[in-house]
Motif scaffolding. Sequence first.
Motif, PDB file in Angstrom:
ATOM      1  N   UNK A 177       9.796  10.305   8.103  1.00 20.54           N
ATOM      2  CA  UNK A 177       9.417  11.547   7.427  1.00 20.54           C
ATOM      3  C   UNK A 177      10.554  12.053   6.533  1.00 20.54           C
ATOM      4  N   UNK A 178      11.767  11.883   6.984  1.00 20.67           N
ATOM      5  CA  UNK A 178      12.921  12.349   6.211  1.00 20.67           C
ATOM      6  C   UNK A 178      13.093  11.539   4.916  1.00 20.67           C
ATOM      7  N   UNK A 179      12.872  10.223   4.993  1.00 20.26           N
ATOM      8  CA  UNK A 179      13.087   9.369   3.830  1.00 20.26           C
ATOM      9  C   UNK A 179      11.913   9.372   2.859  1.00 20.26           C
ATOM     10  N   UNK A 234       0.836  -1.202   0.000  1.00 26.08           N
ATOM     11  CA  UNK A 234       0.000   0.000   0.000  1.00 26.08           C
ATOM     12  C   UNK A 234       0.872   1.254   0.000  1.00 26.08           C
ATOM     13  N   UNK A 235       1.906   1.251   0.837  1.00 25.60           N
ATOM     14  CA  UNK A 235       2.787   2.418   0.927  1.00 25.60           C
ATOM     15  C   UNK A 235       3.521   2.642  -0.393  1.00 25.60           C
ATOM     16  N   UNK A 236       4.035   1.552  -0.992  1.00 26.07           N
ATOM     17  CA  UNK A 236       4.781   1.691  -2.244  1.00 26.07           C
ATOM     18  C   UNK A 236       3.872   2.180  -3.361  1.00 26.07           C
ATOM     19  N   UNK A 237       2.631   1.712  -3.396  1.00 27.95           N
ATOM     20  CA  UNK A 237       1.682   2.170  -4.413  1.00 27.95           C
ATOM     21  C   UNK A 237       1.410   3.661  -4.264  1.00 27.95           C
ATOM     22  N   UNK A 238       1.198   4.095  -3.024  1.00 28.39           N
ATOM     23  CA  UNK A 238       0.924   5.516  -2.802  1.00 28.39           C
ATOM     24  C   UNK A 238       2.154   6.377  -3.076  1.00 28.39           C
ATOM     25  N   UNK A 239       3.334   5.861  -2.787  1.00 32.07           N
ATOM     26  CA  UNK A 239       4.549   6.630  -3.070  1.00 32.07           C
ATOM     27  C   UNK A 239       4.748   6.801  -4.575  1.00 32.07           C
ATOM     28  N   UNK A 240       4.449   5.750  -5.343  1.00 24.82           N
ATOM     29  CA  UNK A 240       4.551   5.863  -6.796  1.00 24.82           C
ATOM     30  C   UNK A 240       3.539   6.861  -7.341  1.00 24.82           C
ATOM     31  N   UNK A 241       2.342   6.873  -6.751  1.00 27.39           N
ATOM     32  CA  UNK A 241       1.329   7.837  -7.183  1.00 27.39           C
ATOM     33  C   UNK A 241       1.786   9.265  -6.884  1.00 27.39           C
ATOM     34  N   UNK A 251      11.710   3.476   7.618  1.00 29.98           N
ATOM     35  CA  UNK A 251      13.028   2.901   7.898  1.00 29.98           C
ATOM     36  C   UNK A 251      13.149   1.474   7.373  1.00 29.98           C
ATOM     37  N   UNK A 252      12.034   0.881   6.933  1.00 33.28           N
ATOM     38  CA  UNK A 252      12.045  -0.505   6.457  1.00 33.28           C
ATOM     39  C   UNK A 252      11.723  -0.636   4.978  1.00 33.28           C
ATOM     40  N   UNK A 253      11.155   0.407   4.367  1.00 34.29           N
ATOM     41  CA  UNK A 253      10.696   0.296   2.984  1.00 34.29           C
ATOM     42  C   UNK A 253      11.856   0.200   2.009  1.00 34.29           C
ATOM     43  N   UNK A 254      13.018   0.752   2.380  1.00 34.49           N
ATOM     44  CA  UNK A 254      14.180   0.673   1.496  1.00 34.49           C
ATOM     45  C   UNK A 254      14.852  -0.692   1.617  1.00 34.49           C
ATOM     46  N   UNK A 255      15.854  -0.933   0.794  1.00 30.81           N
ATOM     47  CA  UNK A 255      16.497  -2.244   0.760  1.00 30.81           C
ATOM     48  C   UNK A 255      17.386  -2.496   1.973  1.00 30.81           C
ATOM     49  N   UNK A 256      17.635  -1.497   2.767  1.00 33.08           N
ATOM     50  CA  UNK A 256      18.446  -1.643   3.981  1.00 33.08           C
ATOM     51  C   UNK A 256      17.631  -1.218   5.187  1.00 33.08           C
ATOM     52  N   UNK A 257      17.809  -1.952   6.280  1.00 32.83           N
ATOM     53  CA  UNK A 257      17.102  -1.618   7.524  1.00 32.83           C
ATOM     54  C   UNK A 257      18.086  -1.178   8.598  1.00 32.83           C
TER      55      UNK A 257
END
Length: 544
Positions: free
Chosen positions: A461-463, A320-327, A405-411
């Motif tokens: 918020x920063x990322x 859901x987050x990735x879809x909204x970020x792409x939008x 902090x988790x959506x990117x490829x590094x945590x």
Amino acid sequence: MKTALVHNYLASSTVPTKNSPGYTRHELLCLLRRIKSCDKVIVRTAMYALATIVMKASSLLMLPYIAGSLSPEQFGQLELLATFATLISVIAGFALEDSLFRFCGIESSHSKQKMIARAIYRLALKVSLAFFAIGITVSPWITALAPSLFSAYLLKLIILMLACEALIAVPLAWLRMNEHVLLYCFICIAKTVIQALLVWQLLERGRALDGIFEATALSTVLAATALFFIHINSTGFIATDNNTVNDGYKLDKSVLLYALPIVGSGLLAFFTNGFDRWVLLGNTNLEQIACYAIAAKFALALSIALQPYGMWWSPIRFSIFEKERKEINNKVHSTDSPRRYKNTDKYSNCGCIQALLFMLALSLFAPIAIQLLFDSSYHGAIYFVPMMLCIAALKELCEYSNIGCLINKSSTTQFHISLLTTALAIVAMLFLSRHYQVHGVLAALAMAQALRMFLLNHFTQRYTGFSLPVARLTTALGICLALAIYNAQSLAQKELASLMLISQNSIFILKLLCINVAAVLFIIALYFVKRRDGINEFEQTRQP
């Protein structure tokens, strides 16, 4: 049938006239879809709740029987072994469940998701075999280090049980991602029932500690075997991918690098959920530690109460987050929307407000239950419950503020935050416990969790630009904590040690309940209602 009639009516109806309500046909259809969507969420959350309640309730119901079947020394040994197993399970599972959510959640193609699920399950097999081999190899040294705690046979049972951790977690996570709620509930409940029956039978035969771990290991192996066949039936056989060895190695490397900081965070969590007992051991007496443990059990109930919603939200939040970020990146969002991440914001805030409401509810229930169910020597736990509930609520708020902090490829960001806050908690516990004993430890844990929540929200918020309403959350949490302290002190003074005393004080309890209901309504208004130029923000989202 009624839904179909409403659909037919709405599809054929004309635009409302001047005298009809001010909603268009399109708005009514959207409203109906939202109602259906809410119904699905409620049903799935209820099913997850059923599985969670059965699993947790069985352990609570079995607890008096197990305690009566073991000597106090054996029961203490059981608690230590359970703590040890919980710590090592973080390594054995290697956060592959979180990795599955992350790497599959951002893929829109179901076939690609299946391929990743197969690859992560292959990795789970490798991790499990490696853990079992290493565990059996080092078991003689572990037994020699603590011969009074571990027997060679008991340690091998624990190693076997933990080796199946990833083999159970990954298929169950896949079922949750694909919303196979019934199958998920059946497996969890079946494993719980089988384990409880085996424990009962083996304790009746005098197997004591060995019998408890034999039952747990056997039920775990059966569940891992069943989930093996279920998983390959859903995703395909684990060796059928056409990818090259190099591609598989790259994916394994990416998953392990992503999971490693999460494993580190899990190990660090032990110092804020286990190390505190050892700190108290040097600064207070065993009676205070016992009261502390009882209060912790009621704080754990808050996490259990929120688990069904979290089990629904955790697997789908990344997609859901990735879809909204792409939008957002494609500038699809209209300027009329007051929120950039509409669904992520809505579901995350629903989880936060649930945590606060359960905190208030348990602050009323726990003092009554402690006085009713425990000996008077344990009633001091009532005064520790409010801060325990606050710490548990802060932990849940962290889970809803860490997505960036988790959506990117590094945590690694989450790991660094956990490392910093754990170090702060340890130093604060060691210092404050000398002067304030239990309350000092509780204050140290609360400060560490609050800092962790602020840092996770800041970096999210920063990322990504997404952020929880920290000011409103802090205000609402402060109100809940103040009211929880008031509830605990008021109920502790009444000494409600029997049902008759509870009935005699029913009017007082009813008044206290009314105060809490009023506070709940105020918190909801404070948290959800925001006015712009005198108009509710939810009304502004309606299209003209």
